[in-house]
Write a protein that holds these residues in place. Structure first.
Motif, PDB file in Angstrom:
ATOM      1  N   THR A  27       0.702  -1.031   0.067  1.00 34.33           N
ATOM      2  CA  THR A  27      -0.053   0.214  -0.124  1.00 34.33           C
ATOM      3  C   THR A  27       0.716   1.222   0.079  1.00 34.33           C
ATOM      4  OG1 THR A  27       0.013   0.072   2.453  1.00 34.33           O
ATOM      5  CG2 THR A  27      -1.670  -1.328   1.336  1.00 34.33           C
ATOM      6  N   GLU A  28       0.351   2.216  -0.379  1.00 31.90           N
ATOM      7  CA  GLU A  28       0.848   3.740  -0.187  1.00 31.90           C
ATOM      8  C   GLU A  28       1.468   4.039   1.105  1.00 31.90           C
ATOM      9  OE1 GLU A  28       2.094   5.979  -2.288  1.00 31.90           O
ATOM     10  OE2 GLU A  28       1.613   4.475  -3.634  1.00 31.90           O
ATOM     11  N   GLU A  29       0.864   3.555   2.128  1.00 29.33           N
ATOM     12  CA  GLU A  29       1.266   3.774   3.473  1.00 29.33           C
ATOM     13  C   GLU A  29       2.555   2.978   3.757  1.00 29.33           C
ATOM     14  OE1 GLU A  29      -0.307   2.418   8.123  1.00 29.33           O
ATOM     15  OE2 GLU A  29      -1.928   2.892   6.559  1.00 29.33           O
ATOM     16  N   LEU A  30       2.445   1.706   3.226  1.00 32.87           N
ATOM     17  CA  LEU A  30       3.879   0.922   3.592  1.00 32.87           C
ATOM     18  C   LEU A  30       5.112   1.355   2.806  1.00 32.87           C
ATOM     19  CD1 LEU A  30       5.289  -1.416   4.598  1.00 32.87           C
ATOM     20  CD2 LEU A  30       4.227  -2.944   2.878  1.00 32.87           C
ATOM     21  N   LYS A  31       4.779   1.759   1.406  1.00 32.50           N
ATOM     22  CA  LYS A  31       5.766   2.497   0.733  1.00 32.50           C
ATOM     23  C   LYS A  31       6.322   3.644   1.379  1.00 32.50           C
ATOM     24  CE  LYS A  31       3.556   0.989  -3.758  1.00 32.50           C
ATOM     25  NZ  LYS A  31       3.006   1.723  -5.004  1.00 32.50           N
ATOM     26  N   GLN A  32       5.393   4.374   1.950  1.00 27.28           N
ATOM     27  CA  GLN A  32       5.906   5.562   2.828  1.00 27.28           C
ATOM     28  C   GLN A  32       6.752   5.195   3.897  1.00 27.28           C
ATOM     29  OE1 GLN A  32       6.130   8.697   1.414  1.00 27.28           O
ATOM     30  NE2 GLN A  32       5.109   7.834  -0.273  1.00 27.28           N
ATOM     31  N   GLU A  33       6.210   4.123   4.628  1.00 22.60           N
ATOM     32  CA  GLU A  33       7.256   3.633   5.858  1.00 22.60           C
ATOM     33  C   GLU A  33       8.308   3.160   5.405  1.00 22.60           C
ATOM     34  OE1 GLU A  33       6.673   0.202   9.371  1.00 22.60           O
ATOM     35  OE2 GLU A  33       4.936   1.060   8.007  1.00 22.60           O
ATOM     36  N   SER A  81      11.192  -0.767  -6.747  1.00 21.07           N
ATOM     37  CA  SER A  81      10.153   0.160  -7.615  1.00 21.07           C
ATOM     38  C   SER A  81       9.384   1.413  -6.784  1.00 21.07           C
ATOM     39  CB  SER A  81       8.735  -0.434  -7.990  1.00 21.07           C
ATOM     40  OG  SER A  81       9.445  -1.621  -8.837  1.00 21.07           O
ATOM     41  N   LEU A  82      10.396   2.134  -5.724  1.00 19.48           N
ATOM     42  CA  LEU A  82      10.128   3.125  -5.084  1.00 19.48           C
ATOM     43  C   LEU A  82      10.905   4.287  -5.598  1.00 19.48           C
ATOM     44  CD1 LEU A  82       9.921   1.858  -1.537  1.00 19.48           C
ATOM     45  CD2 LEU A  82       7.913   2.468  -3.011  1.00 19.48           C
ATOM     46  N   PRO A  83      10.631   5.559  -5.531  1.00 18.01           N
ATOM     47  CA  PRO A  83      11.177   6.754  -6.057  1.00 18.01           C
ATOM     48  C   PRO A  83      12.498   6.905  -5.438  1.00 18.01           C
ATOM     49  CG  PRO A  83       9.470   7.502  -4.893  1.00 18.01           C
ATOM     50  CD  PRO A  83       9.038   5.975  -4.803  1.00 18.01           C
ATOM     51  N   SER A  84      13.527   7.356  -6.072  1.00 21.12           N
ATOM     52  CA  SER A  84      14.689   7.920  -5.215  1.00 21.12           C
ATOM     53  C   SER A  84      14.427   8.987  -4.412  1.00 21.12           C
ATOM     54  CB  SER A  84      15.682   8.742  -6.483  1.00 21.12           C
ATOM     55  OG  SER A  84      15.903   7.600  -7.291  1.00 21.12           O
ATOM     56  N   VAL A  85      15.090   9.311  -3.410  1.00 18.94           N
ATOM     57  CA  VAL A  85      14.715  10.489  -2.447  1.00 18.94           C
ATOM     58  C   VAL A  85      15.865  11.239  -2.403  1.00 18.94           C
ATOM     59  CG1 VAL A  85      14.494  10.792   0.074  1.00 18.94           C
ATOM     60  CG2 VAL A  85      13.383   8.694  -0.923  1.00 18.94           C
ATOM     61  N   PHE A  86      17.078  10.922  -2.603  1.00 16.52           N
ATOM     62  CA  PHE A  86      18.191  11.896  -2.389  1.00 16.52           C
ATOM     63  C   PHE A  86      18.783  12.332  -3.563  1.00 16.52           C
ATOM     64  CE2 PHE A  86      18.047   8.795   1.023  1.00 16.52           C
ATOM     65  CZ  PHE A  86      17.953   9.502   2.213  1.00 16.52           C
ATOM     66  N   GLY A  87      18.236  11.853  -5.012  1.00 14.94           N
ATOM     67  CA  GLY A  87      18.737  12.500  -6.091  1.00 14.94           C
ATOM     68  C   GLY A  87      20.396  12.370  -6.553  1.00 14.94           C
ATOM     69  N   GLU A  88      20.993  11.269  -5.864  1.00 12.94           N
ATOM     70  CA  GLU A  88      22.262  11.113  -6.333  1.00 12.94           C
ATOM     71  C   GLU A  88      22.352  10.310  -7.543  1.00 12.94           C
ATOM     72  OE1 GLU A  88      24.970  12.694  -5.116  1.00 12.94           O
ATOM     73  OE2 GLU A  88      23.976  13.403  -3.405  1.00 12.94           O
ATOM     74  N   GLU A  89      22.834  10.760  -8.599  1.00 16.17           N
ATOM     75  CA  GLU A  89      22.984  10.016  -9.871  1.00 16.17           C
ATOM     76  C   GLU A  89      24.232   9.150 -10.094  1.00 16.17           C
ATOM     77  OE1 GLU A  89      20.155   9.323 -11.706  1.00 16.17           O
ATOM     78  OE2 GLU A  89      18.879  10.654 -10.567  1.00 16.17           O
ATOM     79  N   GLU A  90      25.228   9.825  -9.378  1.00 19.96           N
ATOM     80  CA  GLU A  90      26.660   9.120  -9.601  1.00 19.96           C
ATOM     81  C   GLU A  90      27.240   8.840  -8.316  1.00 19.96           C
ATOM     82  OE1 GLU A  90      29.206  11.288 -12.233  1.00 19.96           O
ATOM     83  OE2 GLU A  90      27.711  11.830 -13.518  1.00 19.96           O
TER      84      GLU A  90
END
Length: 124
Positions: A27-33, A81-90
């Motif tokens: 669920t969205e709740e679990l993904k956020q956790e 399959s969760l989005p990146s949080v920190f934006g570190e590409e390298e």
């Protein structure tokens, strides 16, 4: 490092298979956790680096470690399959990828030990 990398890949496959078989749990709740937990782990890693590396040394700095920790955290999130949080590409440590991907020469547990010194006598 290579063993830990294999453990991580196994864990990722296990999580993804579990999600596939139990989609109602993801669920969205679990993904956020999960994301909050990863953010907390990054904070703990930062604290560990601060204790283990009180001063920068040649080729290794706290800033590099902070970037690397965030790079790895983003890759772990993406692997489930969760989005990146920190934006570190390298990664600041590209050589780490080479170490993790080196071919394994032999399985330690399936080989016979031949490297020990023999014929050595003790005098009492």
């Amino acid at each position: 490092v290579r063993d830990e990398s294999l453990h991580c890949r196994f864990g990722t496959k296990l999580i993804n298979q579990y999600i596939l078989e139990n989609q109602d749990v993801w669920t969205e709740e679990l993904k956020q956790e999960v994301i909050r937990n990863v953010e907390h782990v990054v904070e703990l890693e930062d604290d560990f680096v601060a204790e283990a590396l009180p001063r920068d040394v040649v080729g290794l700095s706290r800033a590099q470690f902070a970037k690397y920790i965030r790079y790895i955290a983003d890759r772990r999130l993406e692997s489930i399959s969760l989005p990146s949080v920190f934006g570190e590409e390298e990664t600041p440590f590209p050589w780490m990828n080479e170490i993790m991907d080196l071919p394994k020469e032999k399985n330690f547990f399936e080989t016979r030990v031949t490297e020990y010194q023999t014929g050595f006598g003790l005098e009492w």
